[in-house]
Design an enzyme around this catalytic site. Structure first.
Site, PDB file in Angstrom:
ATOM      1  CG  LEU A 141      -2.214  -0.640   1.264  1.00 17.17           C
ATOM      2  CD1 LEU A 141      -2.855  -0.519   2.643  1.00 17.17           C
ATOM      3  CD2 LEU A 141      -3.135  -0.100   0.201  1.00 17.17           C
ATOM      4  CG  ASP A 142       1.120   3.787  -3.363  1.00 16.08           C
ATOM      5  OD1 ASP A 142       2.102   3.072  -3.601  1.00 16.08           O
ATOM      6  OD2 ASP A 142       0.254   4.071  -4.203  1.00 16.08           O
ATOM      7  CG  HIS A 143       3.812   7.701   1.487  1.00 18.36           C
ATOM      8  ND1 HIS A 143       4.017   7.836   0.132  1.00 18.36           N
ATOM      9  CD2 HIS A 143       3.612   8.944   1.971  1.00 18.36           C
ATOM     10  CE1 HIS A 143       3.943   9.120  -0.187  1.00 18.36           C
ATOM     11  NE2 HIS A 143       3.716   9.803   0.901  1.00 18.36           N
TER      12      HIS A 143
END
Length: 178
Positions: free
Chosen positions: A41-43
């Protein structure tokens, strides 16, 4: 071992970070030794991240051939029209090719959702809305690119399920063994 973590906004889906200033990583959540993220999951995305110590299980969870649908709650800028939702359902053309069809529907704002820190920007003159979007692929920033392609930029993105595994009532930063 399979673990569900509610990854908070701003945290990385890895155990180390060499950037300056450093960002929070998975190392800060007290996870068992030997597990690693099955997917990413992207930051700037939140929600369900599965971790495991089993390579074959990680492969089954992340390989698109195994058709593990990923379901997201997406706060978008604008009010989705029937035509925009249908475009998501049909699949949209991205710069790296067409997406597979998605399940997409408009939702009322979730009343159970935790506040985000920092909060999503609020603009009096631009409405926002919530969608539930399920995809069978996992391209880089795919949901954000799909909503942008139909004219609904993503403001907030929360993964709530991967296949049969659901976020449930986990608060940001909490985890449980499945």
């Amino acid at each position: 071992m399979l673990i569900a973590l509610n990854k908070p906004y701003g945290a990385l889906s890895q155990f180390t970070d060499r950037s300056q200033p450093p960002k929070p990583t998975l190392a800060g959540f007290g996870l068992p030794a030997g597990v690693y993220a099955a997917g990413r999951l992207d930051h700037d995305s939140e929600g369900l991240l599965l971790l495991t110590d089993d390579g074959a299980l990680a492969h089954r969870l992340t390989d698109p051939r195994h058709k593990q649908a990923k379901t997201y709650l997406v706060q978008v800028e604008g009010e989705p029209s029937a035509a925009q939702l249908q475009r998501l359902r049909d699949g949209v053309e991205l710069n790296d090719g067409p997406t597979l069809p998605a399940r997409a529907r408009a939702l009322d704002p979730p009343d159970w959702l935790w506040p985000r820190d920092p909060p999503v920007r609020f603009r009096k003159t631009v409405p926002d809305a919530w969608l539930e979007l399920s995809i069978g692929e996992g391209r880089n920033r795919q949901v954000r690119r799909m909503t942008a392609a139909v004219g609904l930029p993503t403001l907030r993105l929360i993964r709530v399920a991967i296949g049969p595994h659901r976020l449930g009532g986990l608060a940001p930063g909490q985890w449980r063994a499945l």
